[in-house]
Design a protein around this motif. Structure first.
Motif, PDB file in Angstrom:
ATOM      1  N   GLY A  25      -4.038 -11.512  -0.174  1.00 43.78           N
ATOM      2  CA  GLY A  25      -3.854 -10.470  -1.168  1.00 43.78           C
ATOM      3  C   GLY A  25      -2.495  -9.808  -1.070  1.00 43.78           C
ATOM      4  O   GLY A  25      -1.732 -10.023  -0.130  1.00 43.78           O
TER       5      GLY A  25
ATOM      6  N   TYR B 141      -0.176  -6.314  -3.358  1.00 43.37           N
ATOM      7  CA  TYR B 141      -0.331  -5.027  -4.033  1.00 43.37           C
ATOM      8  C   TYR B 141      -0.486  -5.213  -5.530  1.00 43.37           C
ATOM      9  O   TYR B 141      -0.354  -6.319  -6.051  1.00 43.37           O
TER      10      TYR B 141
ATOM     11  N   ASN C 233      -3.076  -5.129  -7.164  1.00 42.03           N
ATOM     12  CA  ASN C 233      -4.239  -5.999  -7.397  1.00 42.03           C
ATOM     13  C   ASN C 233      -3.851  -7.461  -7.571  1.00 42.03           C
ATOM     14  O   ASN C 233      -4.578  -8.231  -8.199  1.00 42.03           O
TER      15      ASN C 233
ATOM     16  N   GLU D 255      -3.999 -11.814 -10.814  1.00 40.01           N
ATOM     17  CA  GLU D 255      -4.319 -10.395 -10.771  1.00 40.01           C
ATOM     18  C   GLU D 255      -5.809 -10.178 -10.955  1.00 40.01           C
ATOM     19  O   GLU D 255      -6.444 -10.827 -11.793  1.00 40.01           O
ATOM     20  N   ALA D 256      -6.354  -9.288 -10.187  1.00 39.83           N
ATOM     21  CA  ALA D 256      -7.771  -8.951 -10.316  1.00 39.83           C
ATOM     22  C   ALA D 256      -7.863  -7.568 -10.925  1.00 39.83           C
ATOM     23  O   ALA D 256      -7.779  -6.566 -10.231  1.00 39.83           O
ATOM     24  N   SER D 257      -8.020  -7.544 -12.214  1.00 34.88           N
ATOM     25  CA  SER D 257      -8.158  -6.236 -12.850  1.00 34.88           C
ATOM     26  C   SER D 257      -8.928  -6.383 -14.139  1.00 34.88           C
ATOM     27  O   SER D 257      -8.867  -7.421 -14.802  1.00 34.88           O
TER      28      SER D 257
ATOM     29  N   LYS E 162      -3.188  -0.001  -5.239  1.00 36.02           N
ATOM     30  CA  LYS E 162      -4.101  -1.087  -5.585  1.00 36.02           C
ATOM     31  C   LYS E 162      -3.772  -2.284  -4.708  1.00 36.02           C
ATOM     32  O   LYS E 162      -2.926  -3.109  -5.047  1.00 36.02           O
ATOM     33  N   LYS E 163      -4.463  -2.355  -3.590  1.00 35.23           N
ATOM     34  CA  LYS E 163      -4.148  -3.431  -2.659  1.00 35.23           C
ATOM     35  C   LYS E 163      -5.371  -4.320  -2.474  1.00 35.23           C
ATOM     36  O   LYS E 163      -6.498  -3.842  -2.403  1.00 35.23           O
ATOM     37  N   ILE E 164      -5.118  -5.602  -2.412  1.00 29.93           N
ATOM     38  CA  ILE E 164      -6.207  -6.548  -2.164  1.00 29.93           C
ATOM     39  C   ILE E 164      -6.111  -6.998  -0.714  1.00 29.93           C
ATOM     40  O   ILE E 164      -5.272  -7.831  -0.355  1.00 29.93           O
TER      41      ILE E 164
ATOM     42  N   THR F   8     -10.475 -10.987   0.792  1.00 30.88           N
ATOM     43  CA  THR F   8     -10.844 -12.048  -0.138  1.00 30.88           C
ATOM     44  C   THR F   8     -11.708 -13.047   0.617  1.00 30.88           C
ATOM     45  O   THR F   8     -11.720 -13.080   1.852  1.00 30.88           O
TER      46      THR F   8
ATOM     47  N   ALA G 143     -11.111  -5.623  -4.923  1.00 32.31           N
ATOM     48  CA  ALA G 143     -10.015  -4.757  -5.348  1.00 32.31           C
ATOM     49  C   ALA G 143     -10.542  -3.334  -5.321  1.00 32.31           C
ATOM     50  O   ALA G 143     -11.164  -2.880  -6.278  1.00 32.31           O
ATOM     51  N   THR G 144     -10.301  -2.665  -4.230  1.00 36.79           N
ATOM     52  CA  THR G 144     -10.767  -1.312  -4.001  1.00 36.79           C
ATOM     53  C   THR G 144     -12.279  -1.236  -4.175  1.00 36.79           C
ATOM     54  O   THR G 144     -13.017  -1.729  -3.335  1.00 36.79           O
TER      55      THR G 144
END
Lengths: 248, 453
Positions: free
Chosen positions: B366, B368, B370, B386-388, B423-425, B428, B441-442
């Motif tokens: 991961g 930043y 996301n 991106e995970a959003s 927003k840090k991943i 995983t 993601a958070t």
């Protein structure tokens, strides 16, 4: 960020702040940067006003950074120059006052970053991201409440090891537990435990260096300072902290 | 009504023929946990996915069985069980709180109908049994259906209780509690390949446990100096070899990895192998040591390689070569010039994890904003995703992202200064055999799958 502050105030048009030592102009900026990093690191180490045990890995990494800076300062002579210029006694007075200022203001502000910085800077505006120039500005000697100081001096009998006192910073400075009197424990038993670490660091050092003999009268003489001696006093502070670290 | 996406997505300029990375789609925009997710782990078959959060809860998802009636729902993960694993505690001796945050979850291989997992907070490891109950006994002699005791004098005949079906109930019970063995904060747990022992590692010590014994553990690594002021290095992660039950590795805050053999001595203070890359003098700064600190170490499934994550890179090491890694991947090198700011806001201490895919050909970690990154070890291609919620509609194919380092910013790129460092991943997980990944993601858990067919 402090880098921008450097640029604006000190070095107009200075481009490469990131640490090259090329040329006379770059050297002061590198020193300022390094000093600022040192201040920041010390603050980080002291900020343990948490209910939860602080992260040991983080503390160790920051302490190593502090040591690294000190070693470099020793190598390029900045450190020794500072040491020879100031008497040990005056530095102790400074530590005393700083600690008390830290503690009382911290108690008031409930552990915010601001009061800690106020020990290093004058007229601190209060945010963590203040300009580096502010950090480097002169520090007037804080007014020392006389009663608190006298309390400090009275505590002289050493006590047993505190046992399971294991905040991460304390682990790093564990030698203080073994060598120094437990003055902190007695005096500040009412104080929030989270301030232990700062107290331990500073008062422990004072105890080690026989602060009991310090002359309080010398304290007012430190009111006039300039930026150079400000650096000195910061470094004296660091000196004592790192003394513990490197067991010099 | 699943959208039939074209085989060639026009948005994609780059092709990633490795394992269908091109076609990862957002299979589930997750349940939003009430708390920050602190660990994610698939079990050995991939049927179950466990998450732990900052509030001490464990949520287990189970993969839906394939169904002819609803083919588009194949492979969705639904909540299977939720339980409170750890509670906040207070250490009265030190006047400190012990966080209930789940640091790690590790599954045991399945040996019967029940599932077992280990979950740990800073101080205590717990073994949980997760089992299904879909029948219940009825027709007791001594008590009636409500559970009340019957008057013995009223019982005139005996009957045999029978099991009748009931609604499926999944219950989690703590079977073992392994406590009071760690002075410092536990950062890793690892189940041994013998399935009888496991290890727990804190900042300075590693302990070996037997699953059956909770009141004692063996200390196998101890790096605590006699004089604490000499402490300069801590243990950051540890893991058993996947096949050799006597071998394990642990990483340190100085960027080193030690491989130890438990047959050599009871206390594995002397390593069998020592992995360290020589420092690059041109890159030296006050932050060099901090960014070299290893935040995660993982054996490959084959057991031939180990992967380490430090602040800016992921490295793959061959167990047979100790003096340098065989592969180094830059995760977000554009942060190198921002290290001072990242030190100030403490982001430089973020601990990112890294994972292998089932065939050890792709690694993932991961970043930043996301973002998370995948690296194909064979083709040497990499991708940033991106995970959003905003950018991934359900079942939409993930679009590769790019960070602009300087100069002109193209339309879809994002500049370094616009990155959101909150927003840090960090966590995983990759399914053991399929291209299904779970990204935390958070508060949100994302599950992405490879679109086959």
């Amino acid at each position: 960020m402090f880098v921008r502050g450097l640029k604006r105030k000190c070095f107009d048009g200075e481009e490469d702040i990131e640490g090259t030592l090329a040329g006379f102009k770059a050297i002061p900026s590198y020193n300022l940067q390094r000093q600022s990093l040192l201040d920041m690191s010390l603050v980080k180490l002291q900020l343990c006003h948490m209910l939860v045990e602080p992260n040991l890995c983080r503390s160790v990494l920051i302490a190593n950074t502090v040591r690294q800076i000190q070693e470099e300062m020793t190598q390029d002579g900045t450190w020794q120059m500072i040491n020879t210029q100031s008497a040990g006694q005056t530095s102790l007075d400074r530590l005393v006052s700083t600690d008390i200022l830290c503690r009382s203001s911290k108690e008031q502000a409930e552990g915010k970053l601001v009061p800690v910085y106020s020990t290093f800077t004058k007229d601190c505006e209060g945010t963590q991201s203040q300009d580096n120039s502010e950090i480097m500005s002169t520090v007037t000697s804080p007014q020392v409440p006389k009663n608190l100081q006298s309390n400090m001096w009275e505590m002289e009998n050493p006590q047993e090891n505190r046992g399971n006192f294991q905040k991460s910073l304390d682990q790093i400075f564990e030698t203080l537990e073994n060598k120094s009197p437990n003055t902190v424990e007695d005096l500040f038993s009412e104080v929030d435990n989270s301030y232990y670490d700062l107290d331990t660091v500073l008062t422990g050092m004072m105890s080690n260096t026989k602060m009991g003999h310090c002359d309080l009268e010398t304290f007012p003489s430190q009111t006039s300072t300039n930026s150079k001696s400000n650096c000195k006093s910061d470094l004296n502070e660091l000196d004592h902290i790192v003394e513990i670290l490197v067991e010099s | 009504h699943a959208s039939a996406l074209p085989a060639e997505n026009v948005n994609t300029r780059q092709r990633f023929p490795c394992c269908g990375l091109l076609r990862l789609f957002n299979s589930q925009c997750s349940t939003t946990a009430t708390d920050i997710i602190s660990t994610v782990e698939f079990n050995h078959t991939g049927e179950l996915l466990a998450t732990g959060d900052k509030g001490g809860r464990v949520v287990i998802f189970q993969r839906e069985q394939e169904s002819k009636n609803q083919p588009h729902r194949r492979g969705e993960y639904n909540v299977y069980s939720t339980f409170q694993s750890h509670e906040p505690e207070f250490d009265y001796l030190k006047s400190l709180e012990i966080e209930e945050k789940i640091n790690k979850i590790r599954w045991l291989p399945q040996q019967n109908a029940a599932y077992f997992l280990l979950s740990t907070n800073d101080k205590t490891v717990k073994l949980w049994k997760v089992s299904e109950r879909d029948k219940r006994p009825e027709g007791y002699n001594l008590k009636d259906e409500d559970g009340r005791l019957r008057d013995p004098s009223m019982i005139t005949m005996l009957r045999v209780p029978v099991l009748r079906p009931m609604d499926l109930m999944v219950e989690a019970t703590p079977r073992r509690v392994f406590a009071n063995a760690h002075t410092y904060h536990i950062n890793s747990i690892s189940v041994n390949s013998d399935y009888e022992t496991y290890m727990s590692a804190d900042d300075l010590r590693i302990n070996l446990w037997n699953f059956e014994i909770t009141n004692q553990s063996f200390n196998i690594v101890d790096i605590k100096p006699a004089n604490m002021e000499e402490l300069t290095e801590v243990i950051t992660a540890a893991e058993f070899h996947p096949h050799h039950c006597n071998t394990f590795v642990y990483s340190s805050s100085k960027g080193t990895i030690r491989l130890c053999d438990m047959r050599a001595s009871a206390l594995c203070d002397r390593h069998s192998k020592f992995f360290e890359e020589p420092e690059d003098p041109s890159n030296r700064s006050f932050f060099s040591e901090i960014i070299s600190s290893i935040s995660d170490v993982k054996f490959s499934h084959s057991g031939r390689y180990i992967m380490t994550r430090d602040y800016l890179t992921v490295k793959v090491w061959d167990l047979n070569m100790e003096n340098r890694p065989i592969e180094t991947y830059q995760v977000h090198d554009y942060l190198r010039s921002k290290l001072c700011s990242l030190y100030e806001n403490d982001c430089i201490f973020d601990k990112f994890e890294c994972v292998w895919n089932g065939s050890d050909s792709v690694i993932m970690t991961g970043s930043y904003n996301n973002f998370f990154r995948m690296f194909d070890r064979n083709t040497k291609r990499d991708v940033t995703l991106e995970a959003s919620r905003e950018n991934s509609k359900p079942r939409a194919i993930l679009k590769p992202r790019k960070v602009c380092v300087g100069g002109k910013r193209r339309k879809d790129e994002i500049s370094v200064d616009s990155l959101d460092f909150s927003k840090k991943i960090l966590h995983t997980a990759w399914h053991p055999s399929e291209n299904i990944i779970a990204v935390a993601a958070t508060n949100n858990l994302y599950i992405f799958q490879d679109k086959v067919n």
